[in-house]
Write an enzyme that holds these catalytic residues in place. Sequence first.
Site, PDB file in Angstrom:
ATOM      1  N   ASP A 193       0.794  -1.261  -0.013  1.00 46.92           N
ATOM      2  CA  ASP A 193      -0.059   0.129   0.044  1.00 46.92           C
ATOM      3  C   ASP A 193       1.010   1.217   0.086  1.00 46.92           C
ATOM      4  O   ASP A 193       2.021   1.179  -0.025  1.00 46.92           O
ATOM      5  CB  ASP A 193      -0.927   0.058   1.186  1.00 46.92           C
ATOM      6  CG  ASP A 193      -2.237   0.475   0.775  1.00 46.92           C
ATOM      7  OD1 ASP A 193      -2.487   1.528   0.064  1.00 46.92           O
ATOM      8  OD2 ASP A 193      -3.178   0.209   1.529  1.00 46.92           O
ATOM      9  N   ASP A 280     -10.242   2.863  -3.303  1.00 45.21           N
ATOM     10  CA  ASP A 280     -10.906   1.596  -2.997  1.00 45.21           C
ATOM     11  C   ASP A 280     -12.429   1.488  -3.657  1.00 45.21           C
ATOM     12  O   ASP A 280     -13.210   2.539  -3.255  1.00 45.21           O
ATOM     13  CB  ASP A 280     -10.736   1.538  -1.318  1.00 45.21           C
ATOM     14  CG  ASP A 280      -9.568   1.538  -0.837  1.00 45.21           C
ATOM     15  OD1 ASP A 280      -8.454   1.729  -1.396  1.00 45.21           O
ATOM     16  OD2 ASP A 280      -9.592   1.271   0.538  1.00 45.21           O
TER      17      ASP A 280
HETATM   18  C1  GAL Z   1      -6.251   0.749   1.386  1.00 44.96           C
HETATM   19  C2  GAL Z   1      -6.261  -0.116   0.353  1.00 44.96           C
HETATM   20  C3  GAL Z   1      -7.241  -1.256   0.714  1.00 44.96           C
HETATM   21  C4  GAL Z   1      -6.719  -1.968   2.155  1.00 44.96           C
HETATM   22  C5  GAL Z   1      -6.639  -0.386   2.953  1.00 44.96           C
HETATM   23  C6  GAL Z   1      -6.030  -1.180   4.563  1.00 44.96           C
HETATM   24  O1  GAL Z   1      -5.136   1.849   0.944  1.00 44.96           O
HETATM   25  O2  GAL Z   1      -6.626   0.327  -0.759  1.00 44.96           O
HETATM   26  O3  GAL Z   1      -7.306  -2.215  -0.360  1.00 44.96           O
HETATM   27  O4  GAL Z   1      -5.716  -2.403   1.918  1.00 44.96           O
HETATM   28  O5  GAL Z   1      -5.870   0.234   2.731  1.00 44.96           O
HETATM   29  O6  GAL Z   1      -6.132  -0.229   5.233  1.00 44.96           O
END
Ligand code: GAL
Length: 636
Positions: A193, A280
């Site tokens: 991430d 997301d």
């Molecule tokens: C976001 C990511 C998600 C998930 C989340 C966890 O940035 O796009 O898929 O992993 O963080 O906190």
Amino acid sequence: MHPKNSLKTRLMIACALAAFVSPLSALAEPVARGVWLGSTDGAAKTPPMGWNSWNAFRTEVDEAKVMGAAQALVDDGLARKGYIYVNLDDGWWQKRRVTDGRMIIRTRIFPSAATPDGTTSFRGFTDRLHSMGLKAGLYTDVGHNACSQAYDLHSPNLPEGTAGERQVGLDGHVSQDINLYFREWGFDYLKVDACGLADFAPDSKLVKDNGYIGLTPEIDRASLNRTDSVKVERRYAEVAAALKQANPDNDYVFSICNWGMANVREWGKEVGSSWRTSSDITPNWSSMLHNYDSAVKRALYAGPGHWNDPDILFIGAGDFDTDHLTEARSHFTLWAMLNAPLLISYDLRKAPQSLLDIWGNADLIAVNQDPAGNQAIVAYDSDDAQILVKTLADGHKVVALFNRTASPAKLNLLASHLKLKNDAPIQLTDLWSKAGITFTGETEFELAPHETRVFSVQGARELADGVYLSEIPGVINVADDGVREPQLDPTVHRMIDPWAGTRSGGSRPQYAGWGGAQADMTPYAQALQIGGHTYDSGIGVLGNSLLQVKNEGYATFRATVGVDDSTSNRDRAVSFTVYADGKLVAKTPPLKFGDAARDISADIAGHKIIELLVTDDNVANEQPVVVTWGEARLQK
Ligand code: GAL
């Protein structure tokens, strides 16, 4: 030097400059290389399939939930169908140990990770998954801190301790963490991430309130110009190098998760197995549209080993729950056609049969997992409905007709959409109902609101002895698309931001990609056209570009080329050159806007890598020239 250029492209330009010093203002040109420049690292020959904890449990994940999902994958037959990665997302960590920087697992929720000396290990966990025939995935961040430390502050599973102990991201620990996760703990997949590069500005309220050690943002989610794409790419490339070193057998998947930012659509394919193309997903139709749109016009940038990732499936929740099976089937069909990773995120310990039937549709899984890796092409485009066509390894087509709207829609399917002969019968088999339909020339469908119909297709190919390049994006590597300054793609559905709501002046385009190479349309989504003649098939790209094509047994390359009628730069001349394994095999004289299209033909028999180069005398600060490789095709 163009700030947007990826590391690999910058190397190519440096070589070109060394060989040829151009007049002051001319742009550095790409050069044919005779070797495949696309990445061959990692194990994602087909899109990764499996389960991810995030949409189902966010940080409230625990061992029972994950092992329950793993057992269900096996018991429900999904593992047998290809869903083998079990990916633990954010929430697993307790802290980074001060004495030696080792990551410590939160054993309260992962009891099997406890060791007598408190060192903790996921080895038992990954061993169990492996013994079930599954593979194991883990989550981390490329910066100091992770997303939950910015967005899930209420969570009981946030990293604990001093500011240093709470630095759970890879920054400063890349090899140490990768070796721990892969060599010692035995993981097979890593999602990396990027909140650590975006959300922890040293003077921000978040950092001050939570006592974090800040990191000057390299990603500004609201500004491409304020994002340092080169630095971001370099960080991910460092992770890629460590992964390669820790996995000499090449059996690993590297999932880049920087949400379509930092121009990843250009460099992701050179660095990772997949890269997120957008923010997301939420269980909402509009969000699904947004994420789908962020990937659907990127077909030429994906292929075996590297995939556009519009995010985890949200089937089973909200607009895609058991009361909305039409929408759930559409979501699944579209992800299958996009060659997106198929990651279920649902509490599989209690999955109803109606959802299992969607994830388990073997025909659509086969479409997604087809070894040719040709992402579907948009054969008909509008805001209301689209027709997607995907060419399988055996040459057969799959077509999806997608009604984006909340009203019924009439769609005409034409033989030409399928690049099949107009006067020969075409047989369709519905991949949901398995019913058959036969038509010649054209047929009509009435789609329910939000419905997607998807069919496998049998018919006589327009091009009996060959294939259009736009049918085989999986063997094309866009080594340089000629985009000088990344531009935001305005064609992605502008949803009300699920987090910010309407607390701003509007929803803006967010992802670079406008102007990239396209199949069957120009880089700016116009029909391909030279000298007033429209080409249904072809590749649209900008000047100063290099496309590589793997030749799997064809003897001739043919195209009709020229400056596209839609170009806004109407002054500059371009030359089209074809190389076969580094040898020049065809070249046009300089062509300008308004010049008649030229036929180009090259003998490529026995050659493995065909390179299509467009050079121009364009100068800096000018609009790029839009060019068309009309009816570009490989023939026996
Ligand atoms: C976001 C990511 C998600 C998930 C989340 C966890 O940035 O796009 O898929 O992993 O963080 O906190």
